[in-house]
Design an enzyme around this catalytic site. Sequence first.
Site, mmCIF file in Angstrom:
data_model
loop_
_atom_site.group_PDB
_atom_site.id
_atom_site.type_symbol
_atom_site.label_atom_id
_atom_site.label_comp_id
_atom_site.label_asym_id
_atom_site.label_seq_id
_atom_site.Cartn_x
_atom_site.Cartn_y
_atom_site.Cartn_z
ATOM 1 N N CYS A 9 0.886 -1.165 0.000
ATOM 2 C CA CYS A 9 0.000 0.000 0.000
ATOM 3 C C CYS A 9 0.917 1.205 0.000
ATOM 4 O O CYS A 9 1.516 1.529 1.023
ATOM 5 C CB CYS A 9 -0.925 0.021 1.216
ATOM 6 N N CYS A 35 -0.460 4.232 2.414
ATOM 7 C CA CYS A 35 -0.454 4.108 3.878
ATOM 8 C C CYS A 35 -0.010 2.696 4.220
ATOM 9 O O CYS A 35 1.150 2.365 4.022
ATOM 10 C CB CYS A 35 -1.807 4.471 4.491
ATOM 11 N N SER A 36 -0.902 1.860 4.714
ATOM 12 C CA SER A 36 -0.481 0.503 5.066
ATOM 13 C C SER A 36 -1.654 -0.463 4.999
ATOM 14 O O SER A 36 -1.750 -1.380 5.803
ATOM 15 C CB SER A 36 0.149 0.488 6.457
ATOM 16 N N CYS A 37 -2.577 -0.260 4.037
ATOM 17 C CA CYS A 37 -3.749 -1.126 3.899
ATOM 18 C C CYS A 37 -3.306 -2.576 3.757
ATOM 19 O O CYS A 37 -2.353 -2.875 3.037
ATOM 20 C CB CYS A 37 -4.583 -0.706 2.688
#
Lengths: 200, 95
Positions: free
Chosen positions: A108, A111-113
Site C-alpha cells: 500500500c 499508507c499501510s492497507c
Amino acid sequence: MSATHDATHDEAPIAARVRHVEALLEQRGWLAPGEVDERIDALAAGGSPANGAAIVARAWVDPGFRARLLADANTAIGELGLSMAGGLQEQQLIVVANGPDEHHVVVCTLCSCYPIALLGPSPGWYKSEAYRSRVVREPRAVLREFGLELPASTRITVWDASAESRYMVLPRRPAGTDDLDEGRLAALVTRKGLIGTAAV
Amino acid sequence: MPDRFAAGDRVRTGTVDPPHHTRLPRYARGVCGEVVATAGHHPLADERARGLPSTPRAVYCVRFAAHDLFGEGDHAVVVELFEDYLEPAEREVRR
C-alpha cells in the site's frame, strides 16, 4: 532494507498529535475512554497469518475452492469460517495467484492497507517508506533483498492497495509436498509468502 | 449511474495535484493503463476525507507498465483507482 530489519519510524510527533486529538474527542464526549483501543482489538481479534495459510492450503488441495477463491474471495473464505467483515464494513478481498512464470507482491504505497483478519498485524517493514516507495519501482531488487531471487523470465505484478480492497497472494505449492495433508501444507505458508515477499 | 469503464478499457489518470486527501498516488498521475477489473463501488475518498457527502462510484484495478510509470522496469503495477481519477485513453502513449 533487509527482511529481518524493521524500519525505524519517526513517529513521536504523530503519536503526540493523535493523543491530543483523542483527549479532545473524549473531553467533548464523542469518544469513550479506551474506545480506540477497543475498536483496534475488535479489528485484530482472530487476525492471524494462520488464517491466510489455511486458505492457501485449501486452495492447494481443492481446485474447485481455488477457482472460487480467485473469482470471489469474500464468499470463498466463508467456507473456512473466515470473513473480511470484522471492521466497520466488509472489505473486498482480492486473491492473486502466483504461477510458474508470474509472481505477485502486495503493497500500500499511500499508507499501510492490509488484510489484518487473514494475516494478523502487518510487519514493520510493510509500513516502512523504503518498502512502500521501492517495491513499486524496483520489485525485483527488493525481493532479492528479502532473499527471493526470481528468474528473469518471471513476470512480476505489484498490487498497490491504494483504495478500498485488500489483497493476498496465493503462493505456488512447493514441489515434493504431494504427501502432505492440508494441515501440514498450511504450516509451510508464511506471512511473507502471503504478501509476496517470499515464495511460500 | 452506470460504470464508465470495464475490463479491457484503456484509461489515462488525471494530473491534478489536489490540495486535499486523494487516493491517486503521485507516481500514477498522467499515465495510461488498462482496466483489469472493477473492485466494487465506494464513496470517493477525497470527499469523505473532507466530510463531504459522496455517493458510491466504481473503483477499478488498473494495470500499468512499469516503463510507463517510471521510464524503466519490465514489471507491471496494478493500482486501485476511483472512477473520478480516470479518463478514456484511445491508445497507448509511450513517453
